[in-house]
Write a protein that holds these residues in place. Structure first.
Motif, PDB file in Angstrom:
ATOM      1  N   ALA A  47       0.831  -1.213   0.000  1.00  0.00           N
ATOM      2  CA  ALA A  47       0.000   0.000   0.000  1.00  0.00           C
ATOM      3  C   ALA A  47       0.863   1.259   0.000  1.00  0.00           C
ATOM      4  CB  ALA A  47      -0.931   0.005   1.206  1.00  0.00           C
ATOM      5  N   SER A  48       2.128   1.141   0.422  1.00  0.00           N
ATOM      6  CA  SER A  48       3.006   2.311   0.398  1.00  0.00           C
ATOM      7  C   SER A  48       3.997   2.239  -0.760  1.00  0.00           C
ATOM      8  CB  SER A  48       3.727   2.506   1.734  1.00  0.00           C
ATOM      9  OG  SER A  48       4.053   1.329   2.353  1.00  0.00           O
ATOM     10  N   CYS A  49       3.621   1.521  -1.799  1.00  0.00           N
ATOM     11  CA  CYS A  49       4.462   1.402  -2.993  1.00  0.00           C
ATOM     12  C   CYS A  49       4.711   2.793  -3.587  1.00  0.00           C
ATOM     13  CB  CYS A  49       3.776   0.512  -4.015  1.00  0.00           C
ATOM     14  SG  CYS A  49       4.619   0.450  -5.614  1.00  0.00           S
ATOM     15  N   THR A  50       5.966   3.144  -3.698  1.00  0.00           N
ATOM     16  CA  THR A  50       6.336   4.452  -4.235  1.00  0.00           C
ATOM     17  C   THR A  50       5.787   4.634  -5.646  1.00  0.00           C
ATOM     18  OG1 THR A  50       8.336   4.407  -2.905  1.00  0.00           O
ATOM     19  CG2 THR A  50       8.287   5.981  -4.721  1.00  0.00           C
ATOM     20  N   CYS A  51       5.943   3.632  -6.474  1.00  0.00           N
ATOM     21  CA  CYS A  51       5.489   3.723  -7.858  1.00  0.00           C
ATOM     22  C   CYS A  51       3.981   3.957  -7.921  1.00  0.00           C
ATOM     23  CB  CYS A  51       5.870   2.445  -8.612  1.00  0.00           C
ATOM     24  SG  CYS A  51       5.379   2.438 -10.344  1.00  0.00           S
ATOM     25  N   ALA A  52       3.211   3.159  -7.208  1.00  0.00           N
ATOM     26  CA  ALA A  52       1.750   3.291  -7.249  1.00  0.00           C
ATOM     27  C   ALA A  52       1.303   4.655  -6.741  1.00  0.00           C
ATOM     28  CB  ALA A  52       1.101   2.179  -6.424  1.00  0.00           C
ATOM     29  N   ASN A  53       1.913   5.120  -5.667  1.00  0.00           N
ATOM     30  CA  ASN A  53       1.511   6.402  -5.100  1.00  0.00           C
ATOM     31  C   ASN A  53       1.937   7.579  -5.974  1.00  0.00           C
ATOM     32  OD1 ASN A  53       0.044   6.129  -2.428  1.00  0.00           O
ATOM     33  ND2 ASN A  53       1.666   4.600  -2.269  1.00  0.00           N
ATOM     34  N   LEU A  54       3.112   7.489  -6.606  1.00  0.00           N
ATOM     35  CA  LEU A  54       3.518   8.543  -7.539  1.00  0.00           C
ATOM     36  C   LEU A  54       2.593   8.577  -8.746  1.00  0.00           C
ATOM     37  CD1 LEU A  54       7.426   8.444  -7.569  1.00  0.00           C
ATOM     38  CD2 LEU A  54       5.976  10.393  -6.996  1.00  0.00           C
ATOM     39  N   ARG A  55       2.208   7.403  -9.244  1.00  0.00           N
ATOM     40  CA  ARG A  55       1.311   7.349 -10.400  1.00  0.00           C
ATOM     41  C   ARG A  55      -0.067   7.911 -10.047  1.00  0.00           C
ATOM     42  NH1 ARG A  55       2.715   4.452 -14.850  1.00  0.00           N
ATOM     43  NH2 ARG A  55       0.593   3.748 -15.185  1.00  0.00           N
ATOM     44  N   LYS A  56      -0.543   7.611  -8.846  1.00  0.00           N
ATOM     45  CA  LYS A  56      -1.834   8.147  -8.396  1.00  0.00           C
ATOM     46  C   LYS A  56      -1.759   9.676  -8.304  1.00  0.00           C
ATOM     47  CE  LYS A  56      -3.168   6.282  -4.587  1.00  0.00           C
ATOM     48  NZ  LYS A  56      -3.730   5.823  -3.301  1.00  0.00           N
ATOM     49  N   ALA A  57      -0.689  10.177  -7.695  1.00  0.00           N
ATOM     50  CA  ALA A  57      -0.503  11.627  -7.589  1.00  0.00           C
ATOM     51  C   ALA A  57      -0.373  12.243  -8.977  1.00  0.00           C
ATOM     52  CB  ALA A  57       0.729  11.939  -6.738  1.00  0.00           C
ATOM     53  N   ALA A  58       0.373  11.577  -9.854  1.00  0.00           N
ATOM     54  CA  ALA A  58       0.562  12.093 -11.213  1.00  0.00           C
ATOM     55  C   ALA A  58      -0.770  12.185 -11.952  1.00  0.00           C
ATOM     56  CB  ALA A  58       1.544  11.225 -11.987  1.00  0.00           C
ATOM     57  N   ARG A  59      -1.630  11.191 -11.785  1.00  0.00           N
ATOM     58  CA  ARG A  59      -2.945  11.246 -12.444  1.00  0.00           C
ATOM     59  C   ARG A  59      -3.772  12.419 -11.918  1.00  0.00           C
ATOM     60  NH1 ARG A  59      -2.328   5.618 -12.123  1.00  0.00           N
ATOM     61  NH2 ARG A  59      -3.488   5.504 -10.176  1.00  0.00           N
ATOM     62  N   ALA A  60      -3.776  12.620 -10.600  1.00  0.00           N
ATOM     63  CA  ALA A  60      -4.551  13.720 -10.010  1.00  0.00           C
ATOM     64  C   ALA A  60      -4.019  15.071 -10.469  1.00  0.00           C
ATOM     65  CB  ALA A  60      -4.524  13.622  -8.480  1.00  0.00           C
ATOM     66  N   VAL A  61      -2.704  15.235 -10.454  1.00  0.00           N
ATOM     67  CA  VAL A  61      -2.093  16.497 -10.872  1.00  0.00           C
ATOM     68  C   VAL A  61      -2.327  16.730 -12.365  1.00  0.00           C
ATOM     69  CG1 VAL A  61       0.113  17.712 -11.147  1.00  0.00           C
ATOM     70  CG2 VAL A  61      -0.406  16.534  -8.992  1.00  0.00           C
ATOM     71  N   THR A  62      -2.175  15.689 -13.159  1.00  0.00           N
ATOM     72  CA  THR A  62      -2.404  15.791 -14.604  1.00  0.00           C
ATOM     73  C   THR A  62      -3.836  16.231 -14.891  1.00  0.00           C
ATOM     74  OG1 THR A  62      -0.710  14.143 -15.111  1.00  0.00           O
ATOM     75  CG2 THR A  62      -2.408  14.501 -16.793  1.00  0.00           C
TER      76      THR A  62
END
Length: 153
Positions: free
Chosen positions: A17-32
């Motif tokens: 659940a604290s996977c860096t990749c998954a969390n960065l991708r989630k943040a990237a989608r929201a910011v995008t």
């Protein structure tokens, strides 16, 4: 016999659940999504603005170098450039070495970039304002460190 287990992090870094990749991708989608919404009146997406902004700042360059600067796969970059070429916002020419394709911002691309820039600045200001300048600056530093850490060989 002892097992070779990675050391456990008490803060849960090894929890999926604290996977860096998954969390960065989630943040990237929201910011995008936020930047795409802000840029919508210009008729471009944030990915297109990023390409135009890179070329506006750095000037024309070989496709391979542009992919390197943006930390993109060449085939992904080529796919993302296709609509910009179609709109006449960028041009592609062959270098003296015919194997090298140079990408350049056109006059129309400069105008599209300049039209979208205030919209981008508005989205950027909103995000920086919500994070706070100090947190935002630290965040950029952390992202740069994450990029560097993944590129170390």
């Amino acid at each position: 016999m002892t097992e070779n287990k990675p050391p456990m992090d008490p803060r849960g870094a090894l929890d999926p659940a604290s996977c860096t990749c998954a969390n960065l991708r989630k943040a990237a989608r929201a910011v995008t999504q936020a930047y795409d919404d802000a840029l919508r009146p210009s008729g471009m997406k944030s990915t297109q603005f990023t390409l135009l902004a890179a070329l506006a700042k750095l000037g024309d360059m070989p496709l391979t170098k542009l992919a390197e600067v943006l930390v993109m796969d060449r085939t992904t970059l080529t796919r993302n450039l296709k609509p910009l070429l179609g709109k006449g916002w960028v041009g592609a020419t062959r270098d003296a070495d015919q194997r090298v394709r140079r990408i350049a911002l056109t006059g129309a691309g400069r105008q599209a970039h300049d039209t979208a820039l205030p919209l981008w600045r508005s989205a950027q200001s909103r995000l920086v304002g919500r994070l706070g300048p100090e947190r935002w600056s630290g965040f950029l530093g952390d992202l740069s460190e994450a990029i560097a850490a993944t590129q170390e060989r």
